[in-house]
Design a protein around this motif. Structure first.
Motif, PDB file in Angstrom:
ATOM      1  N   ARG A  48      74.856 -38.899  58.649  1.00 28.39           N
ATOM      2  CA  ARG A  48      75.867 -39.838  57.739  1.00 28.39           C
ATOM      3  C   ARG A  48      75.077 -40.929  57.257  1.00 28.39           C
ATOM      4  N   ARG A  49      74.034 -41.349  58.102  1.00 32.74           N
ATOM      5  CA  ARG A  49      73.305 -42.701  57.486  1.00 32.74           C
ATOM      6  C   ARG A  49      72.249 -42.223  56.567  1.00 32.74           C
ATOM      7  N   TYR A  50      71.903 -41.193  56.480  1.00 32.75           N
ATOM      8  CA  TYR A  50      70.819 -40.621  55.460  1.00 32.75           C
ATOM      9  C   TYR A  50      71.683 -40.384  54.199  1.00 32.75           C
ATOM     10  N   LEU A  51      72.914 -39.637  54.157  1.00 32.19           N
ATOM     11  CA  LEU A  51      73.466 -39.599  52.991  1.00 32.19           C
ATOM     12  C   LEU A  51      74.145 -40.813  52.343  1.00 32.19           C
ATOM     13  N   GLU A  52      74.690 -41.704  53.246  1.00 28.49           N
ATOM     14  CA  GLU A  52      75.145 -43.031  52.909  1.00 28.49           C
ATOM     15  C   GLU A  52      73.871 -43.893  52.258  1.00 28.49           C
ATOM     16  N   GLY A  53      72.779 -43.778  52.871  1.00 25.61           N
ATOM     17  CA  GLY A  53      71.305 -44.614  52.185  1.00 25.61           C
ATOM     18  C   GLY A  53      71.068 -44.204  50.855  1.00 25.61           C
ATOM     19  N   LEU A  54      71.420 -42.973  50.568  1.00 28.20           N
ATOM     20  CA  LEU A  54      71.223 -42.331  49.283  1.00 28.20           C
ATOM     21  C   LEU A  54      72.109 -42.858  48.174  1.00 28.20           C
ATOM     22  N   GLY A  55      73.046 -43.454  48.646  1.00 28.12           N
ATOM     23  CA  GLY A  55      74.260 -43.787  47.931  1.00 28.12           C
ATOM     24  C   GLY A  55      75.616 -42.758  47.868  1.00 28.12           C
ATOM     25  N   CYS A  56      75.666 -42.046  48.893  1.00 22.18           N
ATOM     26  CA  CYS A  56      76.646 -41.178  49.008  1.00 22.18           C
ATOM     27  C   CYS A  56      77.920 -41.720  49.561  1.00 22.18           C
ATOM     28  N   GLU A  57      78.958 -41.264  49.465  1.00 23.19           N
ATOM     29  CA  GLU A  57      80.225 -41.791  50.019  1.00 23.19           C
ATOM     30  C   GLU A  57      80.678 -40.677  50.943  1.00 23.19           C
ATOM     31  N   VAL A  58      80.737 -40.856  52.310  1.00 22.10           N
ATOM     32  CA  VAL A  58      81.089 -39.799  53.050  1.00 22.10           C
ATOM     33  C   VAL A  58      82.593 -40.039  53.687  1.00 22.10           C
ATOM     34  N   ARG A  59      83.198 -38.736  53.654  1.00 24.56           N
ATOM     35  CA  ARG A  59      84.614 -38.765  54.288  1.00 24.56           C
ATOM     36  C   ARG A  59      84.693 -37.606  55.182  1.00 24.56           C
ATOM     37  N   GLU A  60      85.081 -38.041  56.663  1.00 21.88           N
ATOM     38  CA  GLU A  60      85.325 -37.065  57.669  1.00 21.88           C
ATOM     39  C   GLU A  60      86.854 -36.351  57.289  1.00 21.88           C
ATOM     40  N   ALA A  61      86.763 -35.066  56.946  1.00 21.20           N
ATOM     41  CA  ALA A  61      88.128 -34.315  56.894  1.00 21.20           C
ATOM     42  C   ALA A  61      88.286 -33.376  58.226  1.00 21.20           C
ATOM     43  N   GLY A  62      87.609 -33.200  59.309  1.00 18.23           N
ATOM     44  CA  GLY A  62      88.048 -32.449  60.288  1.00 18.23           C
ATOM     45  C   GLY A  62      86.774 -32.246  60.932  1.00 18.23           C
ATOM     46  N   ASP A  63      86.821 -31.445  61.933  1.00 12.29           N
ATOM     47  CA  ASP A  63      85.834 -31.019  62.743  1.00 12.29           C
ATOM     48  C   ASP A  63      84.766 -30.169  61.776  1.00 12.29           C
ATOM     49  N   ASP A  64      83.666 -30.697  61.889  1.00 11.11           N
ATOM     50  CA  ASP A  64      82.409 -29.836  60.868  1.00 11.11           C
ATOM     51  C   ASP A  64      82.764 -29.657  59.525  1.00 11.11           C
ATOM     52  N   ALA A  65      83.575 -30.842  58.946  1.00 12.32           N
ATOM     53  CA  ALA A  65      84.215 -30.812  57.674  1.00 12.32           C
ATOM     54  C   ALA A  65      84.205 -32.277  57.058  1.00 12.32           C
ATOM     55  N   TRP A  66      83.082 -32.454  56.188  1.00 13.31           N
ATOM     56  CA  TRP A  66      83.040 -33.680  55.587  1.00 13.31           C
ATOM     57  C   TRP A  66      83.177 -33.543  54.135  1.00 13.31           C
ATOM     58  N   GLN A  67      83.822 -34.457  53.507  1.00  7.35           N
ATOM     59  CA  GLN A  67      83.875 -34.653  51.845  1.00  7.35           C
ATOM     60  C   GLN A  67      82.784 -35.645  51.682  1.00  7.35           C
ATOM     61  N   VAL A  68      81.806 -35.125  50.784  1.00  6.36           N
ATOM     62  CA  VAL A  68      80.729 -35.944  50.306  1.00  6.36           C
ATOM     63  C   VAL A  68      80.685 -36.445  48.583  1.00  6.36           C
ATOM     64  N   ARG A  69      80.775 -37.676  48.299  1.00  8.20           N
ATOM     65  CA  ARG A  69      80.989 -37.554  46.918  1.00  8.20           C
ATOM     66  C   ARG A  69      79.360 -38.521  46.455  1.00  8.20           C
ATOM     67  N   PRO A  70      78.603 -37.593  45.653  1.00  4.17           N
ATOM     68  CA  PRO A  70      77.255 -37.947  45.431  1.00  4.17           C
ATOM     69  C   PRO A  70      77.565 -39.174  44.355  1.00  4.17           C
ATOM     70  N   PRO A  71      76.435 -39.942  44.302  1.00  2.24           N
ATOM     71  CA  PRO A  71      76.121 -41.374  43.565  1.00  2.24           C
ATOM     72  C   PRO A  71      76.039 -40.842  42.148  1.00  2.24           C
ATOM     73  N   SER A  72      76.425 -41.736  41.104  1.00  4.02           N
ATOM     74  CA  SER A  72      76.072 -41.273  39.571  1.00  4.02           C
ATOM     75  C   SER A  72      74.957 -40.974  39.171  1.00  4.02           C
ATOM     76  N   TRP A  73      73.860 -41.515  40.269  1.00  4.45           N
ATOM     77  CA  TRP A  73      72.430 -41.344  39.659  1.00  4.45           C
ATOM     78  C   TRP A  73      71.757 -39.932  40.048  1.00  4.45           C
ATOM     79  N   ARG A  74      72.579 -39.327  41.011  1.00  8.95           N
ATOM     80  CA  ARG A  74      71.895 -38.100  41.834  1.00  8.95           C
ATOM     81  C   ARG A  74      72.636 -36.963  41.102  1.00  8.95           C
ATOM     82  N   PHE A  75      72.167 -36.523  39.716  1.00  2.77           N
ATOM     83  CA  PHE A  75      72.512 -35.393  39.024  1.00  2.77           C
ATOM     84  C   PHE A  75      72.163 -34.094  39.851  1.00  2.77           C
ATOM     85  N   ASP A  76      71.213 -34.179  40.649  1.00  7.57           N
ATOM     86  CA  ASP A  76      70.775 -32.734  41.419  1.00  7.57           C
ATOM     87  C   ASP A  76      71.541 -32.477  42.742  1.00  7.57           C
TER      88      ASP A  76
END
Length: 782
Positions: free
Chosen positions: A432-460
């Motif tokens: 979670r720390r790595y992904l948020e450090g890159l600018g992602c928004e992380v939302r836990e949706a269940g066990d072993d199920a996250w919803q991750v919204r990439p930042p606008s600058w990471r097209f890849d």
């Protein structure tokens, strides 16, 4: 991409490690370090000075006598720089100073009767950056008498070799963001907190965007009361570190923000915008614009331009959007009112325009790879604040803008996939720390199920595997353990790359070649190949203007280029393009002796030798191969055959037509071209038969036009299942057989698995064969 180490420190502060450790971290993050540059400080013995007097020197058309003051003394120098004027603040090198870019030590000398007691230096002479067209100039941030080395210290610059997918790393911010996420430290963002402007406040500017798809976002900001002049030393040094030449404080700010945030921008003189209107539209065919490189460009309607009302057509282009601004509409020395453009342009539109006009700029380089579409308002606020700081301007409270932030779609992410895909055990909190450090928004949706919204600058970042790669990259590939994978070999059912076929041909002595699929109509006609069915719309030339319709012309061209080689055996596997379809084929070519004899005579090449290669391929694949009479335009009419593989038409085999061979200046050449795939049969394994075989010979007289394959099929069918082998051992045409006939001598071997055959049993089987031969209308020669 050049990144000064101390510029990274502006984002990371004391958390930034040493240069050596930073290089190690960047390599581990996939931001490959190409080299590290150590840029020297300004040379010792050079001070800041003001030019107080300037007068021409008699006898010279460009040299002047200048008096420069460092605040303690006036120093007379001879200078030839075009910008040596009273009031200019520059660098004065005193006697004893070594100028690395000039290659000499300053000393007192006499020039045209005038004693020069120092040197007013250019940036190149000082070794600071590559410009020798005038003196280096400074503003009020440095005072006369200041040693230049104090305000222009040495700096270390890390040069990165970035991959195209990491468009976000084409800025110091992007590199610092990766380092901060890796180190787990906070980052200072210079553009956060800057006044973004109020769109409800009228600033006297207006936007007219005619193509919102090509320009989805555009901001205009007005800065009044600007004083154009030299940039502060810190800004000049930053630009020199990334390889740019400082020009003036306004232009330098736009370049600075391009490298700091990765957002190109452009400053217009407000006076050239008629009624304060800036337009974004497609160019008119034949419209021209003169850009900052002082070249005039004729535009097409595919080009996107920045324009303003005026001209004969009512709108005049003043810049090529996303590529380069116009020469006559940018900031000049007396500009005091600036309209700052910060926009987002479609990468494809920018790339095509730059390629069409053969332009390469820092702006186009970033736009074609992808710039953060949500960045323009924040970059505009940063640039406007800097202009107020370094150019004394007043930022207008309003902003004129189009477009809005667009939220990225969420990506379903299972943290357990990190261990599954890359064999890394990374704790959930670290992921979670790595992904948020890159600018992602992380939302836990269940066990072993996250919803991750990439930042606008990471097209890849688009799929789950992209997020797994980011976690692995930041955690460190060096932590992947060493394990021995379970490798249970299972022979492949299919062979899409035809590896087995290529290995079999190589075992038969042929060498693989690769040719272009592009060819020319003349080359196809020369080889008597089918005419082209596919013509290229933008070919490299006439000789590469169509797609090939056969493989063998490429092999003939290769053989012609290698005439000096006494013996050639080549093959190629590739695609041909016919009317309405594309086929994959294999082609083979043989020239010269079949085998070099050494101290014995060479074994000559003939039809049967090359036919044997195809038979070997078929035997290895457990397939049936037959060669029947047939013709092809490029083959000798008397030495050619149709090839049947597993009973299906597969291609042709034969000697190259003499007329075609003459066009390539080749001798006797044999060719085969077969359609792929060549299906394999069932390879049956049987025990070695321990019983003896019974052998009989039979000479069949038949018309010469009858193919051996036809005779062999007749004999096999009549002999029955106990026929172990059938081979021809002699062919005779002469006085003892009628004209137009030939005698083919056959050797038949009969064999049983469990016992030996008696002579009577063999005679019965031979009687069946002879009866079938006679019934077919052929004779048996005694």
């Amino acid at each position: 991409m050049r990144v000064p180490h101390d510029w990274l420190a502006a984002f990371l502060g004391d958390a930034l490690p040493s240069v050596e450790r930073t290089v190690e971290l960047l390599d581990g993050l996939g931001l490959a370090v190409e080299t590290v540059h150590e840029l020297p400080a300004a040379p010792a013995g050079v001070v800041v000075a003001d030019i107080r007097e300037v007068e021409p020197i008699e006898g010279s058309d460009h040299l002047v006598r200048a008096v420069a003051s460092d605040g303690r003394q006036n120093v007379q120098v001879v200078c030839g720089a075009p910008n040596a004027r009273v009031g200019v603040r520059t660098a004065l090198a005193l006697p004893g100073a070594e100028l690395p870019g000039a290659g000499f030590t300053v000393s007192e000398r006499e020039v045209l009767g005038v004693t020069s007691r120092g040197v007013l230096a250019s940036p190149r002479e000082l070794g600071l950056y590559d410009y020798a067209g005038g003196l280096i100039t400074f503003g009020d941030d440095v005072q006369p008498g200041t040693p230049l080395a104090e305000v222009w210290p040495a700096q270390t610059v890390i040069e990165l070799e970035l991959t195209p997918n990491r468009a976000d790393a084409f800025s110091v911010l992007g590199v610092a963001r990766d380092l901060a996420a890796k180190l787990g430290v906070p980052m200072s963002l210079p553009h956060v907190g800057a006044d973004a402007g109020d769109p409800d406040v009228d600033d006297g500017l207006r936007l007219e965007v005619a193509d919102s798809a090509a320009c989805p976002r555009f901001t205009l900001r007005r800065i009044e009361g600007v004083r154009v002049g030299p940039s502060p030393v810190w800004l000049q040094r930053r630009l020199a570190g990334v390889g740019l030449r400082p020009r003036n404080n306004v232009v330098d700010v736009t370049n600075f923000v391009t490298f700091e945030l990765g957002q190109p921008s452009h400053a217009y003189d407000r006076r050239v915008l008629r009624e304060g209107v800036l337009q974004v539209r497609r160019a008119r065919p034949g419209e021209t614009v003169t850009l900052l490189d002082e070249e005039s460009y004729r535009l097409s309607d595919d080009d996107l331009v920045i324009a303003t009302p005026g001209g004969e057509a009512g709108s005049r282009a003043i810049g090529l959007a996303g590529v380069m601004g116009g020469l006559h509409d940018s900031v000049v020395a007396d500009t005091d009112d600036v309209a700052l453009e910060v926009a987002h342009f479609d990468p494809v539109v920018v790339r095509r325009a730059a390629k069409r006009h053969r332009l390469s700029t820092d702006a186009h380089y970033r736009f074609e790879r992808g710039v953060d579409p949500d960045l323009p308002p924040r970059a505009s606020a940063r640039a406007a604040a800097l202009l107020a700081e370094v150019a004394g301007g007043r930022v207008h409270a309003g902003i004129t803008a189009t477009g809005s932030d667009q939220a990225r779609a969420e990506i379903a992410f299972r943290p357990s996939r990190v261990a599954y895909l890359v064999d890394l055990e990374v704790p959930l909190d670290a992921q979670r720390r790595y992904l948020e450090g890159l600018g992602c928004e992380v939302r836990e949706a269940g066990d072993d199920a996250w919803q991750v919204r990439p930042p606008s600058w990471r097209f890849d970042l688009a799929i789950e595997e992209d997020l797994v790669e980011e976690v692995a990259r930041l955690h460190g590939y060096e932590h992947i353990g060493q394990t021995v994978p379970a490798m249970h070999f299972v022979p492949p059912i299919q062979d899409p790359t035809h590896r087995r076929l290529k290995e079999a041909l190589a075992d038969a002595g042929l060498q693989e070649v690769l040719n272009y699929v592009f060819t020319g109509p003349d080359e196809l006609a020369r080889a008597a190949a089918p005419a082209a069915a596919v013509t290229l719309s933008n070919p490299q030339g006439v000789e590469r203007s169509v797609l090939r319709t056969a493989l063998y012309p490429g092999l003939l061209a290769a053989a012609a280029l290698n005439r000096a080689v006494p013996s050639l055996a080549l093959f190629e596997v590739g695609h041909v393009f016919l009317e309405g379809r594309e086929e994959e084929r294999v082609a083979m070519l043989w020239r010269g002796p079949w085998a070099r004899g050494g101290w014995r005579a060479d074994q000559p090449l003939d039809f049967f030798a090359v036919k044997g290669v195809l038979e070997g391929l078929a035997a290895g694949a457990g397939a049936e191969l037959r060669c029947l009479p047939g013709r092809a335009d490029f083959l000798h009419p008397g030495v050619s055959a149709r090839v049947l593989w597993q009973g299906e038409e597969a291609g042709v085999l034969g000697r190259l037509h003499p007329e075609v061979a003459a066009r390539y200046e080749l001798g006797e050449v044999y060719l085969a071209e077969l359609q792929l795939p060549l299906p394999a049969g069932r390879v049956r394994f049987a025990e070695v038969v321990r019983q003896p075989y019974a052998e009989r010979d039979l000479a069949v007289v038949a018309p010469a036009r009858v193919a051996y394959a036809e005779l062999a099929s007749l004999v096999r069918d009549a002999a029955g299942p106990d026929l172990a082998s059938l081979e021809p051992f002699d062919v005779y045409q002469g006085e003892q057989v009628a004209e137009g006939q030939r005698s083919v001598a056959l050797r038949l071997r009969f064999q049983l698995d469990d016992r030996a055959l008696t002579d009577d049993e063999v005679d019965v089987r031979m009687g069946n064969v002879m009866r079938a031969v006679r019934d077919a209308g052929y004779d048996i020669r005694a």
